[in-house]
Design a protein around this motif. Structure first.
Motif, short mmCIF file in Angstrom:
data_model
loop_
_atom_site.label_atom_id
_atom_site.label_comp_id
_atom_site.label_asym_id
_atom_site.label_seq_id
_atom_site.Cartn_x
_atom_site.Cartn_y
_atom_site.Cartn_z
N PRO A 41 35.18 30.97 42.11
CA PRO A 41 36.01 31.47 41.00
C PRO A 41 35.61 30.82 39.67
O PRO A 41 35.48 29.59 39.59
N GLY A 42 35.40 31.65 38.67
CA GLY A 42 35.07 31.15 37.35
C GLY A 42 33.64 30.71 37.18
O GLY A 42 33.27 30.19 36.12
N LYS A 43 32.81 30.91 38.19
CA LYS A 43 31.41 30.48 38.11
C LYS A 43 30.48 31.66 38.32
O LYS A 43 30.87 32.70 38.85
N GLN A 44 29.23 31.47 37.93
CA GLN A 44 28.23 32.51 38.12
C GLN A 44 27.74 32.52 39.57
O GLN A 44 27.80 31.50 40.27
N ARG A 45 27.25 33.66 39.98
CA ARG A 45 26.66 33.77 41.31
C ARG A 45 25.39 32.93 41.35
O ARG A 45 24.58 32.96 40.41
N GLU A 46 25.21 32.17 42.44
CA GLU A 46 24.06 31.29 42.56
C GLU A 46 23.38 31.47 43.91
O GLU A 46 24.02 31.82 44.91
N VAL A 92 32.83 33.13 47.61
CA VAL A 92 32.46 34.37 48.29
C VAL A 92 30.95 34.34 48.47
O VAL A 92 30.21 34.14 47.51
N TYR A 93 30.51 34.53 49.71
CA TYR A 93 29.09 34.51 50.03
C TYR A 93 28.57 35.94 50.18
O TYR A 93 29.16 36.74 50.91
N TYR A 94 27.46 36.21 49.48
CA TYR A 94 26.87 37.54 49.47
C TYR A 94 25.49 37.51 50.11
O TYR A 94 24.65 36.65 49.77
N CYS A 95 25.25 38.47 50.97
CA CYS A 95 23.93 38.66 51.55
C CYS A 95 23.08 39.50 50.59
O CYS A 95 23.60 40.42 49.93
#
Length: 121
Positions: A41-46, A92-95
């Motif tokens: 939350p509040g951060k960029q996807r890394e 949240v983890y994204y494939c």
């Protein structure tokens, strides 16, 4: 139509483990890179980790020694084994996969829908 379906997220205590899976389905010619990203939350996807078809891996410094990425090419599936989890791993983890689809014969970037990982006591 190519789709990525993730599984394995959940709630775990600090120091615990989780294993994420992501399977690609559809008419696929080849998959070059498979990886995992996360967004808190509040951060960029890394980037968390990625693995190429040749087996080369790349990890974020924050997860080195704790997370392991692997792939099963026969199943078009990528895994992320997460050990020694910390509250800072909550996200949240994204494939993500780089796929050449049979319908287009073009190399495109595909994303899963995301799975929540919460590390809390």
């Amino acid at each position: 139509q190519v789709q990525l379906v993730e599984s394995g997220g959940g709630l775990v205590q600090p120091g615990g483990s989780l294993r994420l899976s992501c399977a690609a389905s559809g008419r696929i010619v080849s998959i070059y890179v498979m990886g995992w990203y996360r967004q808190a939350p509040g951060k960029q996807r890394e980037l968390v980790a990625k693995v190429t078809s040749g087996g080369n891996t790349n990890y974020a410094d924050s997860v080195k020694g704790r997370f392991t990425i692997s792939r099963d090419n026969a199943k078009n599936t990528v895994y992320l084994q997460m050990n020694m989890l910390e509250p800072e791993d909550t996200a949240v983890y994204y494939c993500n996969m780089g796929i050449t689809a049979m319908s287009t014969y073009r190399y495109d970037n595909y994303w899963g829908q995301g799975t929540q990982v919460t590390v809390s006591s």
